[in-house]
Scaffold this motif. Structure first.
Motif, PDB file in Angstrom:
ATOM      1  N   ILE A  46       1.135  -1.415   0.166  1.00 48.14           N
ATOM      2  CA  ILE A  46       0.306  -0.617  -0.224  1.00 48.14           C
ATOM      3  C   ILE A  46       0.742   0.869  -0.091  1.00 48.14           C
ATOM      4  N   TRP A  47       1.795   1.074   0.534  1.00 44.34           N
ATOM      5  CA  TRP A  47       2.271   2.314   1.038  1.00 44.34           C
ATOM      6  C   TRP A  47       3.427   3.072  -0.853  1.00 44.34           C
ATOM      7  N   PRO A  48       3.617   2.545  -1.464  1.00 38.39           N
ATOM      8  CA  PRO A  48       4.119   2.945  -2.325  1.00 38.39           C
ATOM      9  C   PRO A  48       2.388   3.913  -3.078  1.00 38.39           C
ATOM     10  N   LEU A  49       1.600   3.931  -2.414  1.00 37.25           N
ATOM     11  CA  LEU A  49       0.829   4.822  -3.560  1.00 37.25           C
ATOM     12  C   LEU A  49       0.636   6.165  -2.935  1.00 37.25           C
ATOM     13  N   ALA A  50       1.466   6.453  -1.816  1.00 36.08           N
ATOM     14  CA  ALA A  50       1.933   7.830  -1.391  1.00 36.08           C
ATOM     15  C   ALA A  50       2.506   8.421  -2.162  1.00 36.08           C
ATOM     16  N   ILE A  51       3.386   6.748  -3.093  1.00 38.14           N
ATOM     17  CA  ILE A  51       4.579   8.165  -3.815  1.00 38.14           C
ATOM     18  C   ILE A  51       3.361   9.092  -5.328  1.00 38.14           C
TER      19      ILE A  51
END
Length: 305
Positions: A63-68
């Motif tokens: 999920i964390w790459p969605l912030a990028i």
């Protein structure tokens, strides 16, 4: 060096997600610059930044790459506040990511997956993007005459063409991606079957080679056995024609002389010679018996023909 970097990216899920996030984020900037005038709505312009954003979900394993991805899409020119753009996309993409990885992962039928993804795209736009756009904008810049329902219906009319195009494109991309993955899985299955059959053929070939070697050894052993038998037959023939016949002929001759002779001394001499011939015959018979015993004591694999 470039090949080593590629291997490192493929081997590490973190690096793979990071590269995909940057790639699709930059792609969303590019698609965000592709503006289209909406029909029957003069002055209204839409872009296609949502297409690469939604497609990125098919490749991101965390999920964390969605912030990028959401951060990079802020570089697209927009009349909406950057805070609004960032958080509405982040919330909508989180929903789409969860829907794809936890809902579509359990669905096997292609048409059902396509239908489910179309529903996810619809919720993405009309439950997340539009309401969050309205609410966050109202929170940042309060408007006393604000009416959520009227504004929502207006935004729905404005964005429906973008929603249709985005849903169609991403659904078609998902279908072809599923087909490609099935082809890759089928190819891997075929490669495994070919590898297994190749190993089975190699094992069978080794067994055949071992059997051929055993047959060669058996043929050599049988050849030696036949040679031994021929040698034995030659010895039998020699003893029978020469060694055995000589003392036997002597005995027969001496017996004939004994029948005709009348002198006692002469008969004693003949009897003595008869005994010698009998002993010679006995010796030859013993040698033949020894030869037979030797033949009987040969190993079983040498005796079988």
């Amino acid at each position: 060096m470039f090949a080593q970097i590629q291997l490192k990216i493929k081997a590490s899920p973190v690096w793979s997600d990071l590269v995909n996030a940057v790639f699709f984020g930059l792609l969303s900037i590019l698609f965000g610059h592709v503006k289209i005038n909406l029909p029957v709505l003069a002055g209204i312009i839409a872009d296609f930044r949502e297409i690469p954003l939604l497609i990125s979900i098919f490749y991101l394993r965390s999920i964390w790459p969605l912030a990028i991805v959401c951060g990079l899409t802020l570089l697209t020119p927009s009349s909406v506040s950057p805070i609004t753009v960032y958080f509405m996309h982040l919330a909508a993409l989180l929903f789409a990511w969860i829907g794809y990885h936890y809902l579509l992962a359990r669905i096997q039928l292609d048409w059902y997956r396509a239908l489910t993804w179309t529903i996810i795209c619809t919720i993405y736009y009309f439950i997340f993007i539009i309401p969050l756009l309205i609410l966050i904008n109202q929170w940042i810049s309060p408007n006393e005459g604000f009416n959520f329902i009227d504004f929502y219906l207006k935004m729905t009319r404005l964005i429906k063409y973008e929603w249709i195009v985005t849903a169609l494109v991403t659904t078609m991309y998902l279908v072809q991606l599923d087909i490609r993955r099935k082809l890759v899985d089928h190819e891997m299955t075929l490669e495994k079957q070919v590898k297994d059959r190749t190993q089975a053929l190699a094992s069978a070939n080794e067994k055949l080679q071992l059997m051929n070697e055993n047959l060669d050894d058996l043929a050599i052993q049988r050849s030696l056995r036949i040679k031994d038998q021929l040698n034995t037959l030659n010895k039998y023939a020699h003893m029978n024609s020469h060694e055995l016949r000589a003392p036997l002929s002597n005995i027969l001759g001496l017996v004939d002389l004994l029948k005709k002779g009348k002198d006692e001394k002469e008969q004693l001499l003949l009897l003595e010679k008869l005994g010698v011939s009998a002993e010679n015959l006995d010796t030859i018979i013993k040698e033949m018996n020894l030869l037979l015993e030797k033949e009987m004591k040969l190993p079983a694999d040498r005796k079988s023909v």
